[in-house]
Design a protein around this motif. Structure first.
Motif, mmCIF file in Angstrom:
data_model
loop_
_atom_site.group_PDB
_atom_site.id
_atom_site.type_symbol
_atom_site.label_atom_id
_atom_site.label_comp_id
_atom_site.label_asym_id
_atom_site.label_seq_id
_atom_site.Cartn_x
_atom_site.Cartn_y
_atom_site.Cartn_z
ATOM 1 N N ASP A 1 0.999 -1.506 0.436
ATOM 2 C CA ASP A 1 -0.006 0.080 -0.083
ATOM 3 C C ASP A 1 0.827 1.445 0.388
ATOM 4 O OD1 ASP A 1 -2.572 -1.438 0.705
ATOM 5 O OD2 ASP A 1 -2.011 -2.333 1.844
ATOM 6 N N ALA A 2 1.484 1.361 0.955
ATOM 7 C CA ALA A 2 2.862 2.484 0.575
ATOM 8 C C ALA A 2 3.949 2.494 -0.670
ATOM 9 C CB ALA A 2 3.699 2.610 2.190
ATOM 10 N N ARG A 3 3.744 1.013 -1.098
ATOM 11 C CA ARG A 3 4.683 1.521 -2.103
ATOM 12 C C ARG A 3 3.576 2.270 -3.225
ATOM 13 N NH1 ARG A 3 4.980 -3.617 -3.821
ATOM 14 N NH2 ARG A 3 3.103 -2.973 -5.877
ATOM 15 N N GLU A 4 2.671 1.822 -3.078
ATOM 16 C CA GLU A 4 1.570 2.329 -4.507
ATOM 17 C C GLU A 4 1.291 3.612 -4.302
ATOM 18 O OE1 GLU A 4 1.228 0.480 -7.328
ATOM 19 O OE2 GLU A 4 -0.186 1.281 -8.021
ATOM 20 N N LEU A 5 1.029 3.848 -3.244
ATOM 21 C CA LEU A 5 0.713 5.202 -2.451
ATOM 22 C C LEU A 5 1.351 6.137 -3.314
ATOM 23 C CD1 LEU A 5 -1.430 6.928 -1.438
ATOM 24 C CD2 LEU A 5 -0.663 6.062 0.965
ATOM 25 N N ALA A 6 2.805 5.487 -2.598
ATOM 26 C CA ALA A 6 3.856 6.375 -3.046
ATOM 27 C C ALA A 6 3.859 7.446 -4.380
ATOM 28 C CB ALA A 6 5.505 5.668 -2.526
ATOM 29 N N ARG A 7 3.912 5.662 -4.794
ATOM 30 C CA ARG A 7 4.315 6.028 -6.605
ATOM 31 C C ARG A 7 3.290 7.158 -7.075
ATOM 32 N NH1 ARG A 7 1.900 4.140 -11.710
ATOM 33 N NH2 ARG A 7 0.663 2.390 -10.090
ATOM 34 N N TRP A 8 2.151 6.244 -6.631
ATOM 35 C CA TRP A 8 0.271 7.865 -7.372
ATOM 36 C C TRP A 8 0.810 9.638 -7.199
ATOM 37 C CZ3 TRP A 8 -1.795 7.212 -11.536
ATOM 38 C CH2 TRP A 8 -2.744 5.958 -11.208
ATOM 39 N N ALA A 9 1.794 8.844 -5.274
ATOM 40 C CA ALA A 9 1.563 10.705 -5.131
ATOM 41 C C ALA A 9 2.630 12.007 -5.663
ATOM 42 C CB ALA A 9 1.676 10.796 -3.452
ATOM 43 N N LYS A 10 4.039 10.686 -6.207
ATOM 44 C CA LYS A 10 5.211 11.163 -7.097
ATOM 45 C C LYS A 10 4.481 12.323 -7.881
ATOM 46 C CE LYS A 10 9.284 10.025 -5.214
ATOM 47 N NZ LYS A 10 10.096 8.877 -5.906
ATOM 48 N N LEU A 11 4.039 10.594 -8.857
ATOM 49 C CA LEU A 11 3.545 10.863 -9.988
ATOM 50 C C LEU A 11 2.235 12.721 -10.255
ATOM 51 C CD1 LEU A 11 3.584 9.406 -12.528
ATOM 52 C CD2 LEU A 11 1.933 7.690 -12.341
ATOM 53 N N LEU A 12 1.929 12.461 -9.419
ATOM 54 C CA LEU A 12 0.808 13.880 -9.311
ATOM 55 C C LEU A 12 1.658 15.008 -8.464
ATOM 56 C CD1 LEU A 12 -0.883 11.109 -10.173
ATOM 57 C CD2 LEU A 12 -2.741 12.968 -9.460
#
Ligand code: SAH
Ligand code: SF4
Length: 345
Positions: free
Chosen positions: A273-284
């Motif tokens: 969850d942390a990994r995916e959340l971080a990926r989206w947060a950085k992308l956006l």
């Protein structure tokens, strides 16, 4: 009296008010005077609008509906300065929260009585849905609380009861009115609308280049998991919403978008969850607001302090701006997701 409904004076922009006054043969400058009484001074009794003549006061009373609300209950926190108010608008009840911080004065307001959605972790979703508030009713919460305190409101979050993007016009109208320079003149960057992810509303918000901050209630970054806790996922998948935001990132201001993420023990705080959340947060380039679950529902509960810290750290280590939001007003059931209109004095 005519059976036609009178326009709610508090919902009108200064220009709309001016147009109505001019059509009835009044001078344009009266609109600004009336607007300032209502929106700057929060005076709703025409007899107290001392720079207006008696016959003009009579005309206003005859022509318009003035704010009509009662505060049924006030609960002050014994541990901090927060307070919660139960407003009644002709049978539609909502709650609003007064949240003082050292350097700012925030309030949290509602846009609907109840909510048509039913997120599994949220108390509002569990009570009966009574419908949308008008712009005047949304504003009455702001002005009603401002009337009580000397301290000037600096920040407004639309994070109380209901889904702002299922009451888009009235929510935006209310935001426009509190930001108006002849009114409270609250900075647009200090007004935040929170949505569970209503894509048509998000699209409109971006297309209209709305200046307010947008908080997206994400809470899960895998669709099966999100579907389990949020019914909105069936209608608008978060991936569709995030893809849309990614495509339109250039049209948003820096810092305008943030994610809200409730940490629920055993559900959404695993390393994946942390990994995916971080990926989206950085992308956006979105800041992440982490909120430990406040309530106990369906066996869901707040993680231990250690797990909360650990999840936060996994985001920060990936260079995500993540804030572990403290929830004030918890002991008065006024924190996020706890507003259920219970009248407990
Ligand atoms: N309907 C909108 C705005 C109101 S809810 C939305 O969902 O975004 C405001 C915030 O409170 C949301 O981020 C919501 O997810 C959060 N919230 C709801 N229940 C909560 C709970 N039990 N603990 C912590 N936060 C909660
Ligand atoms: Fe409605 Fe927001 Fe609560 Fe979900 S979290 S039920 S969308 S108020």
């Amino acid at each position: 009296m005519s059976i036609e409904k009178k326009p709610e004076i508090l919902s009108l922009s200064e220009d709309e008010l001016a147009a109505l006054l001019i059509a009835d043969g009044h001078k344009k400058f009266r609109a600004q005077q009336v607007f300032q009484w209502l929106h700057l001074k929060q005076v709703f009794d025409v007899r107290k609008m001392t720079n207006l003549k008696g016959d003009f006061q009579d005309y206003l009373t005859e022509k318009f509906a003035f704010p009509d609300f009662r505060i049924l209950n006030e609960v002050k926190s014994p541990s901090d300065q927060t307070a919660k108010y139960l407003f009644d608008f002709a049978g539609k009840q909502v709650e609003s929260v007064w949240l003082p911080y050292e350097n700012r004065q925030s309030i949290c307001i509602s846009v609907q009585s109840g909510c048509s959605l039913d997120c599994s972790f949220c108390a509002t979703g569990k009570i009966a849905f009574k419908g949308n508030l008008t712009a005047a009713q949304i504003l009455s919460q702001v002005y009603g609380m401002q009337q009580i305190y000397d301290r000037r409101i600096t920040n407004v979050v639309f994070m109380g009861m209901g889904e702002p993007f299922y009451n888009y016009d009235n929510a935006i109208r209310a935001a426009d009115l509190i930001a108006h320079q002849h009114g409270m003149n609250i900075s647009r960057r200090r007004i935040t609308l929170s949505t569970s992810g209503v894509l048509p509303g998000i699209k409109r918000f971006i297309e209209e280049k709305q200046p307010y901050r947008l908080a997206l209630s994400l809470h899960a970054v895998f669709s099966d998991k999100r579907r389990e806790i949020m019914d909105i996922e069936e209608k608008f998948s978060f991936e569709e919403v995030l893809e849309y935001l990614r495509e339109h990132r250039g049209e948003m201001q820096q810092g305008q978008l943030m994610f809200e993420y409730i940490m629920i023990d055993g559900i959404n705080i695993y390393p994946d969850d942390a990994r995916e959340l971080a990926r989206w947060a950085k992308l956006l380039r979105a800041k992440v607001n982490l909120i430990p679950m406040n309530t106990e529902f369906n066996g869901m509960h707040r993680p231990s302090e250690e797990k909360i810290y650990d999840f936060w750290r996994q985001l920060v280590e990936r260079d995500v701006v993540a804030v572990n939001r403290k929830s004030p007003a918890k002991d008065i059931q006024g924190a996020c997701g706890m507003l259920a209109g219970r009248n407990h004095a």
